[in-house]
Design a protein around this motif. Structure first.
Motif, PDB file in Angstrom:
ATOM      1  N   LEU A 193      32.295  42.705  53.398  1.00  0.00           N
ATOM      2  CA  LEU A 193      32.835  42.517  52.054  1.00  0.00           C
ATOM      3  C   LEU A 193      33.588  41.196  51.957  1.00  0.00           C
ATOM      4  O   LEU A 193      33.486  40.485  50.947  1.00  0.00           O
ATOM      5  N   LYS A 194      34.304  40.846  53.004  1.00  0.00           N
ATOM      6  CA  LYS A 194      35.045  39.582  53.004  1.00  0.00           C
ATOM      7  C   LYS A 194      34.090  38.401  52.892  1.00  0.00           C
ATOM      8  O   LYS A 194      34.382  37.398  52.211  1.00  0.00           O
ATOM      9  N   GLN A 195      32.938  38.498  53.514  1.00  0.00           N
ATOM     10  CA  GLN A 195      31.939  37.433  53.409  1.00  0.00           C
ATOM     11  C   GLN A 195      31.272  37.408  52.033  1.00  0.00           C
ATOM     12  O   GLN A 195      30.830  36.362  51.558  1.00  0.00           O
ATOM     13  N   HIS A 196      31.230  38.567  51.385  1.00  0.00           N
ATOM     14  CA  HIS A 196      30.534  38.719  50.106  1.00  0.00           C
ATOM     15  C   HIS A 196      31.418  38.308  48.929  1.00  0.00           C
ATOM     16  O   HIS A 196      30.928  37.808  47.918  1.00  0.00           O
ATOM     17  N   VAL A 197      32.716  38.572  49.058  1.00  0.00           N
ATOM     18  CA  VAL A 197      33.682  38.281  47.993  1.00  0.00           C
ATOM     19  C   VAL A 197      34.529  37.103  48.451  1.00  0.00           C
ATOM     20  O   VAL A 197      35.317  37.229  49.377  1.00  0.00           O
ATOM     21  N   ARG A 198      34.388  35.966  47.811  1.00  0.00           N
ATOM     22  CA  ARG A 198      35.003  34.741  48.326  1.00  0.00           C
ATOM     23  C   ARG A 198      36.200  34.250  47.527  1.00  0.00           C
ATOM     24  O   ARG A 198      37.034  33.520  48.043  1.00  0.00           O
ATOM     25  N   SER A 199      36.303  34.611  46.243  1.00  0.00           N
ATOM     26  CA  SER A 199      37.310  33.971  45.403  1.00  0.00           C
ATOM     27  C   SER A 199      38.604  34.770  45.259  1.00  0.00           C
ATOM     28  O   SER A 199      39.583  34.267  44.703  1.00  0.00           O
ATOM     29  N   ILE A 200      38.639  36.018  45.728  1.00  0.00           N
ATOM     30  CA  ILE A 200      39.845  36.841  45.646  1.00  0.00           C
ATOM     31  C   ILE A 200      40.097  37.505  47.000  1.00  0.00           C
ATOM     32  O   ILE A 200      39.173  37.664  47.805  1.00  0.00           O
ATOM     33  N   PRO A 201      41.336  37.913  47.278  1.00  0.00           N
ATOM     34  CA  PRO A 201      41.633  38.558  48.560  1.00  0.00           C
ATOM     35  C   PRO A 201      40.907  39.886  48.739  1.00  0.00           C
ATOM     36  O   PRO A 201      40.672  40.621  47.780  1.00  0.00           O
ATOM     37  N   VAL A 202      40.575  40.163  49.997  1.00  0.00           N
ATOM     38  CA  VAL A 202      39.970  41.429  50.393  1.00  0.00           C
ATOM     39  C   VAL A 202      40.915  42.102  51.390  1.00  0.00           C
ATOM     40  O   VAL A 202      41.278  41.516  52.409  1.00  0.00           O
ATOM     41  N   LEU A 203      41.313  43.338  51.064  1.00  0.00           N
ATOM     42  CA  LEU A 203      42.201  44.099  51.944  1.00  0.00           C
ATOM     43  C   LEU A 203      41.404  45.194  52.640  1.00  0.00           C
ATOM     44  O   LEU A 203      40.455  45.747  52.066  1.00  0.00           O
ATOM     45  N   GLY A 204      41.807  45.519  53.865  1.00  0.00           N
ATOM     46  CA  GLY A 204      41.122  46.548  54.638  1.00  0.00           C
ATOM     47  C   GLY A 204      41.961  47.798  54.784  1.00  0.00           C
ATOM     48  O   GLY A 204      43.190  47.739  54.899  1.00  0.00           O
TER      49      GLY A 204
END
Length: 370
Positions: A193-204
C-alpha cells in the motif's frame, strides 16, 4: 509528529477516561504527549440525530488536543451531515473514518470492512466527508482492512480512491475481515500500500504489542506511522514506551504490580468521573483482567475484582496485591481476544457488483461504539 503513533478506536475502551490516562502516563514517563488518541467510533446518523449516548461518547478532556473522532458511516448524505456538524460546532479537530470493523452485525449490513468492496460508494462517502470540511483545518483520514477475504482484496483500490478523494492519510489493518484478529497480520500488504499510495501518509496496524514491534513494522514496510489497538489493553503506558523508542529517549521502566495497582485506581476514578461510580466500576472490571495479565494475583482476588462495585472496595482489593512483584515477561505480547477465521457475513448479492452505489439498508442504524 515526533511519535508517529495513533491509538486505534476500540469500542468500550477508548473513551475519555482511557485516553486521558494514556496521555497522562506519556507525559509523566517521557515528558511529552505526542501520540494521537482517537475517540471511540460514533455512528454518523446517531451523531446527526444527537443521540444522547453518542453525544456523551464524544466527550473530550479540556486539555485534550488534537481531539480525534472516528465516524462509522455507510451513507454519503449522513456522512456529509455528520462531518459538517463536527466542523460547524467544533466537535473535533480530526475525523477518521471506519471501514475496518469485521464484526458480523456490521458486515452483514454492508458496513465496516465490507464497504470498500463497493468502490464507487466508498469513494462517495470519503468525498462527502472531505467536502464537508473544506475551508477548515480538520483532516479526514480513512482506516480499512486488506479486504473481505483472500478472494476479495480491496486495500489497494481503497487507498487509491481515498487518496484521490482528498483523504489526508490512510491506515491499513493488515488482516482481512475473514481473519478478524486471528493469525498474523501480513505486513507485506502495508508495504504494498505504501508503494501504491504516494502523496499521503500510510499508517500500519496489526500485531504491534511492544515498541520493538512498531520499529520493526516501519523498517519492514516503509509506513509513515503505526496504529495501536489491542497492544495497549491493560498497558496504557505503552505509548510512553513508543514515544521513547521513536525519539531515542531512555525506555521507561516497566511498572511493578504496585505501580499497576495505582494505574488501575487512576483509571477507575476517571471512569467514575465520566460514567458515575456504578457504571465506572462495571467498566473497570474488564480492564483489571488485562492489567493483571501475567502477574501473581491469586484466583480469589481476581474473582473479587471481576465483581467490584465501588471505589472503596477496589482500594481494599488492590491493597491485597503483592506490590513488589515485577512486571512479568509474559505481560507483553498479544492481548484481547484473538478469535478464529470465519466466513464474512454479507448482505445478499453484495459481491455481485462492486460499482453498485446503493446505500446498504439499515446499516446506518448501528449503535455508536460498534
Amino acid at each position: 509528529m515526533p511519535s508517529p503513533v495513533v491509538l486505534a478506536p476500540m469500542a468500550g475502551v477508548t473513551n475519555v477516561a482511557f485516553r486521558t490516562l494514556c496521555r497522562q502516563l506519556e507525559q509523566e514517563m517521557v515528558g511529552t504527549v505526542s501520540g494521537l488518541y482517537v475517540c471511540e467510533m460514533v455512528t454518523a446518523r446517531a451523531l446527526v440525530e444527537r443521540h444522547p449516548v453518542t453525544m456523551h461518547m464524544t466527550t473530550f478532556a479540556p486539555e485534550e488536543s488534537p481531539r480525534s473522532l472516528q465516524l462509522y458511516t455507510v451513507d454519503p448524505a449522513n456522512t456529509y451531515a455528520a462531518a459538517k456538524m463536527i466542523a460547524d460546532e467544533g466537535l473535533a479537530d480530526h475525523i477518521d473514518m471506519n471501514f475496518g470493523c469485521p464484526v458480523p452485525k456490521v458486515t452483514r449490513r454492508g458496513g465496516g470492512a465490507a464497504l470498500p468492496y463497493k468502490r464507487k460508494l466508498f469513494g462517495q462517502i470519503v468525498a462527502a466527508a472531505v467536502r464537508a470540511t473544506e475551508g477548515t483545518t480538520i483532516p479526514v483520514t480513512v482506516k480499512f482492512r486488506v479486504g473481505i477475504d483472500d478472494e476479495h482484496l480491496t486495500f489497494l483500490d481503497a487507498g487509491r480512491i481515498a487518496e484521490q478523494e482528498g483523504a489526508a492519510a490512510v491506515a491499513l489493518h493488515a488482516r482481512t475481515a475473514a481473519q478478524r484478529y486471528s493469525g498474523a497480520a501480513d505486513w507485506d500488504r502495508i508495504a504494498a500500500l505504501k508503494q501504491h499510495v504516494r502523496s499521503i501518509p500510510v499508517l500500519g496496524n496489526g500485531d504491534i504489542f511492544d515498541a520493538s514491534d512498531a520499529l520493526a513494522m516501519m523498517a519492514a514496510t516503509g509506513c509513515d506511522g503505526v496504529v495501536i489497538g489491542r497492544g495497549c489493553l491493560g498497558r496504557p503506558w505503552l505509548f510512553a514506551e513508543l514515544s521513547a523508542a521513536f525519539t531515542g529517549a531512555p525506555a521507561p521502566t516497566p511498572p511493578n504490580l504496585g505501580a499497576v495497582a495505582d494505574i488501575i485506581r487512576r483509571h477507575a476514578v476517571l471512569l467514575a468521573d465520566h460514567f458515575g461510580e456504578d457504571k465506572g466500576m462495571r467498566d473497570i472490571r474488564k480492564h483489571v483482567a488485562w492489567y493483571l495479565h501475567g502477574f501473581p494475583a491469586g484466583s480469589d482476588v481476581r474473582r473479587a475484582l471481576a465483581l467490584v462495585k465501588t471505589l472503596d472496595e477496589l482500594d481494599r482489593l488492590l491493597g491485597n496485591l503483592e506490590a513488589s512483584a515485577p512486571f512479568p515477561e509474559v505481560g507483553s505480547g498479544p492481548r484481547g481476544r484473538q478469535g478464529s477465521p470465519s466466513k464474512v457475513s454479507l448482505p445478499e448479492g453484495w459481491l455481485d457488483d462492486p460499482d453498485d452505489c446503493t446505500v446498504p439498508e439499515g446499516a446506518d442504524a448501528m449503535h455508536s461504539g460498534g
